[in-house]
Scaffold this motif. Structure first.
Motif, PDB file in Angstrom:
ATOM      1  N   ASN A  82       7.233   3.275   9.484  1.00  0.00           N
ATOM      2  CA  ASN A  82       8.731   3.863   8.853  1.00  0.00           C
ATOM      3  C   ASN A  82       9.691   3.813   9.360  1.00  0.00           C
TER       4      ASN A  82
ATOM      5  N   VAL B  19      -9.259   4.115   7.288  1.00  0.00           N
ATOM      6  CA  VAL B  19      -7.979   4.166   6.089  1.00  0.00           C
ATOM      7  C   VAL B  19      -8.619   3.778   5.026  1.00  0.00           C
TER       8      VAL B  19
ATOM      9  N   LEU C 200      -3.303   8.533   8.903  1.00  0.00           N
ATOM     10  CA  LEU C 200      -3.544   8.130   7.755  1.00  0.00           C
ATOM     11  C   LEU C 200      -4.425   8.203   7.848  1.00  0.00           C
TER      12      LEU C 200
ATOM     13  N   LEU D  75      -5.061  -3.699   4.533  1.00  0.00           N
ATOM     14  CA  LEU D  75      -3.303  -3.676   4.658  1.00  0.00           C
ATOM     15  C   LEU D  75      -3.276  -3.121   6.549  1.00  0.00           C
TER      16      LEU D  75
ATOM     17  N   SER E 185       4.287  11.077   8.370  1.00  0.00           N
ATOM     18  CA  SER E 185       3.403  12.101   8.715  1.00  0.00           C
ATOM     19  C   SER E 185       4.469  13.325   8.737  1.00  0.00           C
TER      20      SER E 185
ATOM     21  N   VAL F 272      -5.620  -0.945  11.272  1.00  0.00           N
ATOM     22  CA  VAL F 272      -4.472  -0.495   9.992  1.00  0.00           C
ATOM     23  C   VAL F 272      -3.476  -0.077  11.515  1.00  0.00           C
TER      24      VAL F 272
ATOM     25  N   LEU G 129      -4.443   5.810   1.343  1.00  0.00           N
ATOM     26  CA  LEU G 129      -2.945   4.965   0.503  1.00  0.00           C
ATOM     27  C   LEU G 129      -3.893   4.751  -1.119  1.00  0.00           C
TER      28      LEU G 129
ATOM     29  N   MET H 266      -0.440   9.081  -0.021  1.00  0.00           N
ATOM     30  CA  MET H 266      -0.723   8.985   1.203  1.00  0.00           C
ATOM     31  C   MET H 266      -1.146  10.435   1.857  1.00  0.00           C
TER      32      MET H 266
ATOM     33  N   CYS I 234       0.111   2.225  12.073  1.00  0.00           N
ATOM     34  CA  CYS I 234       1.272   3.525  11.442  1.00  0.00           C
ATOM     35  C   CYS I 234       1.858   3.190  12.527  1.00  0.00           C
TER      36      CYS I 234
ATOM     37  N   TYR J 291      -2.330  12.514   4.709  1.00  0.00           N
ATOM     38  CA  TYR J 291      -3.040  12.142   6.486  1.00  0.00           C
ATOM     39  C   TYR J 291      -3.902  13.629   6.756  1.00  0.00           C
TER      40      TYR J 291
END
Lengths: 199, 199
Positions: free
Chosen positions: A111, B183, B106, A106, B86, A183, B109, B120, A185, B122
């Protein structure tokens, strides 16, 4: 949503007991119809040309469908029931680019809250050059970083993923501790379809 | 799904043009009703006790709802439209545990393809000890690693996330290069609800 998918009667917006936000609730059978964000999953198919000093290229597809018909994208699409996120990335790459990949890690989770989506892109190694546009693509092409059509990318998540990918490449080349890809986000807060710059 | 949510007429399974799998399609208005996986998002709320040499505890909730009523879980729930992953983690932690957190990175997953879900979790830092069970929790409690009710966890994704968390803790303590939490992406292939061991 206007009708109940279970009994066919009308639905109304109401806050169910124990809930804190309006839902579509059937006025006849009481079924609560939840609506939740969807995942759009894709890959970053990379080809390192063995005949050109390993020069790196990324496979992009030009969209044959709306939204953003004619713009360039990484192969990606809605995740389906019954598959995993990486399986979705492999399937979409096959469907949209006719491309065969070895899926990697990943790479981005982005988002896009205003359209109720989460986009994810996986690192991928293109296994051969036997690719061809699928039904949802006009053409499929390999691009070096310099040749990527930055002004004609379909969505902000594509630009963000490609920017992060090439930035990580630089770090990996420069790092002495064999740092790998991260990774990443992020939240995309601008509109999905950016207005074009005036000519 | 038996009825079209747009016009209230019946739906039938059919493969739409250009598609490759059966969808619920309205026999009257032709609307295609796609069904896609949902995201379940939560946090790992951590309290490092300043009065006990920073001993680490994790906040768990005992479920007041099915499935897995009475079993322990990290605070988590379905992501809602209009929020980020989040934000969903913060909201679920507030709703289920009444807990206030500073959200971190994160951490896991986890694909749970057979129930059409992606979970997921966090990393999170508990800001105070002012927590209390929400409507969907029977009780909320801090646990050290040794005290975690490993045999009474609600779902495999909770066990996996906690196992990975404490494994990363060990690596972080032992590492000399300030290695952080990773992650972790995994697929959960066993049934969501494991059979209980015989007494």
């Amino acid at each position: 949503m206007k009708f109940c998918s279970e009994c066919g009667h009308g639905v109304a917006l109401a806050i169910p007991d124990g809930d804190n936000r309006p839902r579509h609730v059937c006025i006849q059978c009481g079924t609560i119809h939840y609506q939740n964000p969807k995942m759009v999953i894709g890959s970053i198919p990379v080809w390192e040309d063995p005949e050109n000093d390993g020069a790196l290229q990324v496979l992009l597809c030009r969209r044959a469908i709306e939204p953003r018909h004619g713009y360039w994208t990484l192969p990606a699409g809605f995740m389906e029931n019954g598959e995993t996120t990486s399986e979705a990335a492999v399937r979409e790459t096959e469907e949209e680019a006719g491309a065969h990949i070895e899926i990697g890690k990943l790479f981005t989770l982005l988002n896009v809250a205003h359209v109720h989506q989460v986009h994810m892109f996986y690192l991928a190694r293109l296994l051969d050059l036997d690719f061809a546009p699928g039904e949802e693509s006009l053409e499929v092409q390999l691009f070096t970083e310099q040749d990527i059509p930055w002004d004609d990318l379909a969505f902000p998540t594509i630009r963000k993923t490609l920017e992060l990918f090439f930035a990580d490449r630089v770090k990996i080349r420069e790092s002495h501790d064999k740092q790998g890809y991260g990774v990443h986000c992020h939240d995309i807060v601008r509109p999905m379809i950016a207005p074009r710059e005036p000519d």
